[in-house]
Design a protein around this motif. Structure first.
Motif, PDB file in Angstrom:
ATOM      1  N   GLU A 178       4.634   6.810   6.468  1.00 44.23           N
ATOM      2  CA  GLU A 178       3.522   6.165   6.231  1.00 44.23           C
ATOM      3  C   GLU A 178       3.139   6.216   4.709  1.00 44.23           C
ATOM      4  OE1 GLU A 178      -1.240   6.714   7.341  1.00 44.23           O
ATOM      5  OE2 GLU A 178       0.194   7.928   8.228  1.00 44.23           O
ATOM      6  N   VAL A 179       2.802   4.988   4.261  1.00 40.84           N
ATOM      7  CA  VAL A 179       2.387   4.835   2.660  1.00 40.84           C
ATOM      8  C   VAL A 179       1.030   4.889   2.560  1.00 40.84           C
ATOM      9  CG1 VAL A 179       2.823   3.696   0.563  1.00 40.84           C
ATOM     10  CG2 VAL A 179       4.704   3.799   2.182  1.00 40.84           C
ATOM     11  N   ASN A 180       0.349   5.887   1.947  1.00 39.80           N
ATOM     12  CA  ASN A 180      -1.090   6.013   2.023  1.00 39.80           C
ATOM     13  C   ASN A 180      -1.615   6.202   0.574  1.00 39.80           C
ATOM     14  OD1 ASN A 180      -3.693   6.509   2.540  1.00 39.80           O
ATOM     15  ND2 ASN A 180      -3.333   7.622   4.419  1.00 39.80           N
ATOM     16  N   PHE A 181      -2.204   5.367   0.361  1.00 43.25           N
ATOM     17  CA  PHE A 181      -2.830   5.535  -1.288  1.00 43.25           C
ATOM     18  C   PHE A 181      -3.553   6.739  -1.493  1.00 43.25           C
ATOM     19  CE2 PHE A 181      -6.337   4.934  -4.267  1.00 43.25           C
ATOM     20  CZ  PHE A 181      -5.770   4.463  -5.369  1.00 43.25           C
ATOM     21  N   GLU A 182      -4.436   7.029  -0.460  1.00 41.33           N
ATOM     22  CA  GLU A 182      -5.388   8.139  -0.579  1.00 41.33           C
ATOM     23  C   GLU A 182      -4.413   9.591  -0.365  1.00 41.33           C
ATOM     24  OE1 GLU A 182      -7.453   4.968   0.103  1.00 41.33           O
ATOM     25  OE2 GLU A 182      -5.902   5.600   1.849  1.00 41.33           O
ATOM     26  N   ASP A 183      -3.212   9.459  -0.006  1.00 43.89           N
ATOM     27  CA  ASP A 183      -2.404  10.751  -0.102  1.00 43.89           C
ATOM     28  C   ASP A 183      -1.781  10.914  -1.610  1.00 43.89           C
ATOM     29  OD1 ASP A 183      -2.961  11.400   2.325  1.00 43.89           O
ATOM     30  OD2 ASP A 183      -1.103  10.376   3.442  1.00 43.89           O
ATOM     31  N   SER A 184      -1.306   9.711  -2.039  1.00 49.78           N
ATOM     32  CA  SER A 184      -0.625   9.800  -3.297  1.00 49.78           C
ATOM     33  C   SER A 184      -0.435   8.238  -3.693  1.00 49.78           C
ATOM     34  CB  SER A 184       0.812  10.360  -3.267  1.00 49.78           C
ATOM     35  OG  SER A 184       1.519  10.082  -4.447  1.00 49.78           O
ATOM     36  N   LYS A 185      -1.202   8.086  -5.280  1.00 53.82           N
ATOM     37  CA  LYS A 185      -1.203   6.914  -5.752  1.00 53.82           C
ATOM     38  C   LYS A 185       0.195   6.432  -6.271  1.00 53.82           C
ATOM     39  CE  LYS A 185      -6.065   7.579  -6.572  1.00 53.82           C
ATOM     40  NZ  LYS A 185      -6.051   8.787  -6.032  1.00 53.82           N
ATOM     41  N   VAL A 186       1.036   7.394  -6.734  1.00 54.99           N
ATOM     42  CA  VAL A 186       2.159   7.099  -7.503  1.00 54.99           C
ATOM     43  C   VAL A 186       3.301   8.217  -7.211  1.00 54.99           C
ATOM     44  CG1 VAL A 186       3.627   7.140  -9.735  1.00 54.99           C
ATOM     45  CG2 VAL A 186       1.360   6.266  -9.654  1.00 54.99           C
ATOM     46  N   TYR A 187       4.306   7.579  -6.755  1.00 49.52           N
ATOM     47  CA  TYR A 187       5.807   8.528  -6.459  1.00 49.52           C
ATOM     48  C   TYR A 187       6.637   8.254  -7.657  1.00 49.52           C
ATOM     49  CZ  TYR A 187       3.733   8.728  -1.659  1.00 49.52           C
ATOM     50  OH  TYR A 187       3.002   8.846  -0.579  1.00 49.52           O
ATOM     51  N   GLU A 188       7.238   9.298  -8.046  1.00 46.52           N
ATOM     52  CA  GLU A 188       8.475   9.169  -9.157  1.00 46.52           C
ATOM     53  C   GLU A 188       9.379   9.815  -8.294  1.00 46.52           C
ATOM     54  OE1 GLU A 188       7.449  10.961 -12.945  1.00 46.52           O
ATOM     55  OE2 GLU A 188       5.768   9.484 -13.106  1.00 46.52           O
ATOM     56  N   ILE A 189      10.596   9.187  -7.963  1.00 44.01           N
ATOM     57  CA  ILE A 189      11.717   9.550  -7.373  1.00 44.01           C
ATOM     58  C   ILE A 189      13.081   9.400  -8.288  1.00 44.01           C
ATOM     59  CG2 ILE A 189      13.255   9.178  -5.124  1.00 44.01           C
ATOM     60  CD1 ILE A 189      10.795   7.634  -3.990  1.00 44.01           C
ATOM     61  N   ASP A 248      21.693  -0.426 -14.130  1.00 45.44           N
ATOM     62  CA  ASP A 248      21.317  -1.454 -14.729  1.00 45.44           C
ATOM     63  C   ASP A 248      19.886  -1.201 -15.548  1.00 45.44           C
ATOM     64  OD1 ASP A 248      19.843  -1.590 -12.687  1.00 45.44           O
ATOM     65  OD2 ASP A 248      20.538  -3.901 -11.966  1.00 45.44           O
ATOM     66  N   GLN A 249      19.201  -0.314 -14.989  1.00 46.35           N
ATOM     67  CA  GLN A 249      17.878   0.300 -15.684  1.00 46.35           C
ATOM     68  C   GLN A 249      17.793   1.652 -15.375  1.00 46.35           C
ATOM     69  OE1 GLN A 249      15.398  -3.443 -13.558  1.00 46.35           O
ATOM     70  NE2 GLN A 249      14.241  -1.623 -14.526  1.00 46.35           N
ATOM     71  N   LEU A 250      17.336   2.441 -16.402  1.00 47.17           N
ATOM     72  CA  LEU A 250      17.001   3.947 -16.564  1.00 47.17           C
ATOM     73  C   LEU A 250      15.619   4.175 -15.598  1.00 47.17           C
ATOM     74  CD1 LEU A 250      18.047   4.964 -20.127  1.00 47.17           C
ATOM     75  CD2 LEU A 250      19.383   5.217 -17.776  1.00 47.17           C
ATOM     76  N   VAL A 251      14.750   3.059 -15.522  1.00 47.65           N
ATOM     77  CA  VAL A 251      13.462   3.449 -15.021  1.00 47.65           C
ATOM     78  C   VAL A 251      13.077   1.987 -14.437  1.00 47.65           C
ATOM     79  CG1 VAL A 251      11.160   4.065 -14.939  1.00 47.65           C
ATOM     80  CG2 VAL A 251      12.635   4.910 -16.756  1.00 47.65           C
ATOM     81  N   TYR A 252      12.810   2.450 -12.816  1.00 48.69           N
ATOM     82  CA  TYR A 252      12.537   1.054 -12.141  1.00 48.69           C
ATOM     83  C   TYR A 252      10.842   1.199 -11.920  1.00 48.69           C
ATOM     84  CZ  TYR A 252      17.495   0.420 -11.318  1.00 48.69           C
ATOM     85  OH  TYR A 252      19.087   0.320 -11.657  1.00 48.69           O
ATOM     86  N   ASN A 253      10.238   0.118 -12.200  1.00 49.37           N
ATOM     87  CA  ASN A 253       8.841   0.325 -11.993  1.00 49.37           C
ATOM     88  C   ASN A 253       8.388  -0.614 -10.831  1.00 49.37           C
ATOM     89  OD1 ASN A 253       7.599   2.142 -14.047  1.00 49.37           O
ATOM     90  ND2 ASN A 253       8.577   0.595 -15.517  1.00 49.37           N
ATOM     91  N   ILE A 254       7.933  -0.228  -9.633  1.00 49.71           N
ATOM     92  CA  ILE A 254       7.719  -0.965  -8.445  1.00 49.71           C
ATOM     93  C   ILE A 254       6.007  -0.756  -7.928  1.00 49.71           C
ATOM     94  CG2 ILE A 254       8.421  -1.440  -6.060  1.00 49.71           C
ATOM     95  CD1 ILE A 254      10.619  -1.987  -7.901  1.00 49.71           C
ATOM     96  N   LYS A 255       5.777  -1.830  -7.789  1.00 51.01           N
ATOM     97  CA  LYS A 255       4.256  -1.782  -7.003  1.00 51.01           C
ATOM     98  C   LYS A 255       4.509  -2.380  -5.485  1.00 51.01           C
ATOM     99  CE  LYS A 255       1.768  -3.616 -10.830  1.00 51.01           C
ATOM    100  NZ  LYS A 255       0.948  -2.367 -11.431  1.00 51.01           N
ATOM    101  N   LEU A 256       3.899  -1.245  -4.631  1.00 48.52           N
ATOM    102  CA  LEU A 256       3.825  -1.300  -3.270  1.00 48.52           C
ATOM    103  C   LEU A 256       2.569  -1.229  -2.489  1.00 48.52           C
ATOM    104  CD1 LEU A 256       6.165  -1.422  -0.973  1.00 48.52           C
ATOM    105  CD2 LEU A 256       6.040   1.093  -0.888  1.00 48.52           C
ATOM    106  N   LEU A 257       2.318  -1.954  -1.634  1.00 48.67           N
ATOM    107  CA  LEU A 257       0.793  -2.192  -1.097  1.00 48.67           C
ATOM    108  C   LEU A 257       0.949  -0.848   0.039  1.00 48.67           C
ATOM    109  CD1 LEU A 257      -1.655  -3.755  -0.673  1.00 48.67           C
ATOM    110  CD2 LEU A 257      -0.782  -4.850   1.174  1.00 48.67           C
ATOM    111  N   GLU A 258      -0.139  -0.282  -0.144  1.00 47.52           N
ATOM    112  CA  GLU A 258      -0.094   0.896   1.015  1.00 47.52           C
ATOM    113  C   GLU A 258      -0.152   0.363   2.590  1.00 47.52           C
ATOM    114  OE1 GLU A 258      -3.408   3.281   1.753  1.00 47.52           O
ATOM    115  OE2 GLU A 258      -4.931   1.974   0.985  1.00 47.52           O
ATOM    116  N   ASN A 259       0.217   1.126   3.531  1.00 46.12           N
ATOM    117  CA  ASN A 259       0.337   0.687   4.819  1.00 46.12           C
ATOM    118  C   ASN A 259       1.388  -0.420   5.198  1.00 46.12           C
ATOM    119  OD1 ASN A 259      -1.916   2.420   5.202  1.00 46.12           O
ATOM    120  ND2 ASN A 259      -3.360   0.985   5.219  1.00 46.12           N
TER     121      ASN A 259
END
Length: 287
Positions: free
Chosen positions: A131-142, A67-78
């Motif tokens: 573990e979702v860590n902002f300091e490791d990666s600010k954006v993930y493209e999957i 239903d979408q070609l690109v999904y944009n999500i915001k996720l809080l670290e930790n």
């Protein structure tokens, strides 16, 4: 779409052949009902009719569709493990196994991402497992594939872009270099005692920092550039009054709630010959 041809057989009898002239599309019309009428050559003629029911079998001729070609999500670290990021949705208008959709990471998705996120093959639920860590990666493209279960499977593709929102989980760090642990009491105001660097791995206000020390001490902090400070003498010293200073230095960020780090720098005041000898006011002589 259909054409009827009359064929004369070797025994002079006749038969009818129903011939398909156009491609069928089960998704457009799954069933065709035809009425066949046969007439003889009498006068008056006689006729007979029959109904022909044609069910169109499915072929795996449709690709799954997100239903979408690109999904944009915001996720809080930790975020805790088991947190659902989103539920992907792809449909296939074929029937049976040709229309059953399963979800997979693209084979090019690196192991480091697979250690943090997983996708449930049948439901399309994308979940946090690491573990979702902002300091490791600010954006993930999957890259995600939706694959049907036909004999010759076909796949659709989409991309999930996950932007990690920083949480104030890192306290400032203080590094002291070029420390003069001993300072002569006749040192002039402006003398540099130590060089100090502060840093914070967070971003935004969470990563903005200030550095301070108590104002009653004869020392001050000067911000030289980009969170580099110099600890300098601001007032004359007197070893006979104070021989040692334990200087607390605190670095605080602007996050909410704020995090801070403190260290103590010790400076010894060394003596200089700045006092005359004391002589008694009266001398007593004995004979």
């Amino acid at each position: 779409m259909f054409e009827l041809q009359i064929v004369t057989n070797s025994d002079k009898s006749k038969s009818a052949e129903l011939i398909l002239r156009k491609h069928l599309d089960r998704e457009d019309q799954p069933t065709h009902i035809l009425i066949l009428t046969a007439l003889d050559g009498g006068d008056p003629f006689k006729s007979g009719t029959t109904q022909i029911l044609i069910n169109v079998g499915d072929a795996n001729d449709n690709i799954p569709c997100f239903d979408q070609l690109v999904y944009n999500i915001k996720l809080l670290e930790n975020v805790p493990k088991g947190t659902t990021v989103l539920t992907l949705n792809a449909t296939d208008i074929d029937e049976g196994s040709n229309g059953e959709v399963t979800y997979y990471f693209n084979k090019l998705v690196p192991t480091s991402v697979r250690e943090i996120f997983t996708i449930e093959h049948h439901t399309g639920v994308l979940t946090v497992i690491g573990e979702v860590n902002f300091e490791d990666s600010k954006v993930y493209e999957i890259a995600i594939e939706a694959l049907d279960r036909g004999i010759l499977p076909v796949a659709a593709h989409c991309k999930v872009v996950i932007e990690i929102i920083d949480f104030n989980d890192n306290a400032p760090e203080i590094i002291v270099s070029s420390l003069s642990s001993s300072l002569q009491e006749d040192a002039k105001p402006g003398t540099v005692v130590a060089l100090i660097k502060i840093s914070d791995k967070d971003s935004g206000d969470n990563g903005k920092i200030s550095c301070s020390l108590p104002t009653w001490l004869p020392f001050t902090l000067q911000n030289t550039y980009n969170n580099h400070y110099s600890l300098t003498l601001k007032e004359p010293l007197d070893r006979e009054t104070t021989q040692e200073y334990n200087i607390p230095i605190t670095a605080s960020d602007y996050g909410s709630p704020s995090l801070s780090t403190s260290i103590v720098v010790t400076v010894h005041v060394s003596d200089v010959n700045d006092n005359r000898p004391n002589s008694p006011n009266h001398l007593t002589r004995s004979v």
